[in-house]
Design an enzyme around this catalytic site. Structure first.
Site, PDB file in Angstrom:
ATOM      1  CB  SER A  12      -1.119  -0.163   1.147  1.00  0.00           C
ATOM      2  OG  SER A  12      -0.237   0.255   2.401  1.00  0.00           O
ATOM      3  NE  ARG A  90      14.419 -11.491   2.218  1.00  0.00           N
ATOM      4  CZ  ARG A  90      14.275 -12.502   2.806  1.00  0.00           C
ATOM      5  NH1 ARG A  90      15.093 -13.125   3.539  1.00  0.00           N
ATOM      6  NH2 ARG A  90      13.282 -13.255   2.469  1.00  0.00           N
ATOM      7  CG  LEU A  92      18.497  -3.735   2.720  1.00  0.00           C
ATOM      8  CD1 LEU A  92      18.400  -2.370   1.871  1.00  0.00           C
ATOM      9  CD2 LEU A  92      18.226  -4.745   1.585  1.00  0.00           C
ATOM     10  CG  ASN A 106      12.327   1.170   6.278  1.00  0.00           C
ATOM     11  OD1 ASN A 106      11.663   0.472   5.462  1.00  0.00           O
ATOM     12  ND2 ASN A 106      12.432   1.054   7.377  1.00  0.00           N
ATOM     13  CG  HIS A 108       9.881   1.677  12.068  1.00  0.00           C
ATOM     14  ND1 HIS A 108       9.953   0.549  11.810  1.00  0.00           N
ATOM     15  CD2 HIS A 108       9.593   1.974  13.322  1.00  0.00           C
ATOM     16  CE1 HIS A 108       9.798  -0.001  13.333  1.00  0.00           C
ATOM     17  NE2 HIS A 108       9.613   0.892  14.052  1.00  0.00           N
ATOM     18  CB  THR A 140      22.212   3.819   8.847  1.00  0.00           C
ATOM     19  OG1 THR A 140      21.649   3.649   9.884  1.00  0.00           O
ATOM     20  CG2 THR A 140      22.318   5.307   8.500  1.00  0.00           C
ATOM     21  CG  ASP A 144      13.659  -0.183  12.262  1.00  0.00           C
ATOM     22  OD1 ASP A 144      13.057  -1.181  12.985  1.00  0.00           O
ATOM     23  OD2 ASP A 144      13.274  -0.233  10.942  1.00  0.00           O
ATOM     24  CB  THR A 171      -4.706   6.889   6.961  1.00  0.00           C
ATOM     25  OG1 THR A 171      -4.469   7.698   8.277  1.00  0.00           O
ATOM     26  CG2 THR A 171      -5.964   5.822   7.098  1.00  0.00           C
TER      27      THR A 171
END
Ligand code: GRF
Length: 203
Positions: A12, A90, A92, A106, A108, A140, A144, A171
């Site tokens: 989404s 996953r 990295l 990313n 979170h 990095t 997170d 949302t």
């Protein structure tokens, strides 16, 4: 700017990035979607919108390194300026992150640095938080914990379950990620010396 989005599930957040990038004034285009699962629901959604999709199934490779090498080879062909992890479940490797340092974002589902890791909504409820939300950050080597680009908060309401809170956070994720991507694509925010450096408008 060329963007590649990584997903593992429904995508989404990927869809909200694709829709935002389709606006004529948006400074980036999503050139591909990569999944680590062949059945990731987001692959069909991206393909339906005419976006090239690739899946690299972990069990098809005999090591994490081989799995990442295949993805990195595809990225060398796609030449992304920005990589957006969106529900990509996953971690990295340090080598992967170094190869694309400062270009990986990313999202979170918590107000970092609170609640890194999993089950963020239940943890926020259990902690008695009155606010929850999402964070878009540069990726990095730690999990997170990269420099924060954008955040959005929502109230935690009496009687909230992890599901009702997750839906409310989702949302604002769908608004916050495109806004963060725009900032990075426009060069208004970049990662410098391990920090998210903002440039005043017009700089
Ligand atoms: C979202 O909560 C997102 O914050 C997390 O994965 C969840 C599902 O994302 N990273 P999506 O619907 O697959 O984009």
């Amino acid at each position: 700017k060329r963007v590649v989005v990584f997903i593992s599930g429904g995508g989404s957040n990927m869809l909200s990035l694709v829709k935002a990038a389709a606006e004529p004034d948006f400074p980036a285009e999503v050139v591909a979607v990569i999944a680590d699962k062949a059945e990731a629901g987001g692959l069909a959604k991206a393909a339906a919108l005419g976006i090239p999709t690739f899946s690299f199934v972990r069990k098809d490779f005999d090591s994490k390194e081989a799995h990442e090498a295949a993805i990195l080879a595809e990225l060398d062909r796609l030449r992304p300026d920005i990589i957006c992890l969106a529900g990509y479940m996953r971690l990295l490797s340090a080598a992967f992150i170094q190869r694309h340092e400062g270009r990986i974002l990313n999202i979170h589902p918590s107000l970092l640095p609170l609640f890194p890791g999993l089950h963020t909504h239940q943890r926020a409820i259990d902690a008695g938080m009155r606010l929850a939300g999402c964070t878009v950050h540069f990726v990095t080597e730690g999990m997170d914990d990269g420099p924060i680009i954008a955040q959005a908060a929502v109230p935690v309401l009496a009687g909230d379950t992890a599901e009702t809170l997750a839906a409310r956070v989702l949302t604002v994720e769908h608004k916050t990620y495109p806004m963060a991507l725009r900032l990075v694509a426009e060069g208004k925010v970049e990662m410098k010396d391990g920090r998210a450096a903002s440039h005043a408008v017009g700089e």
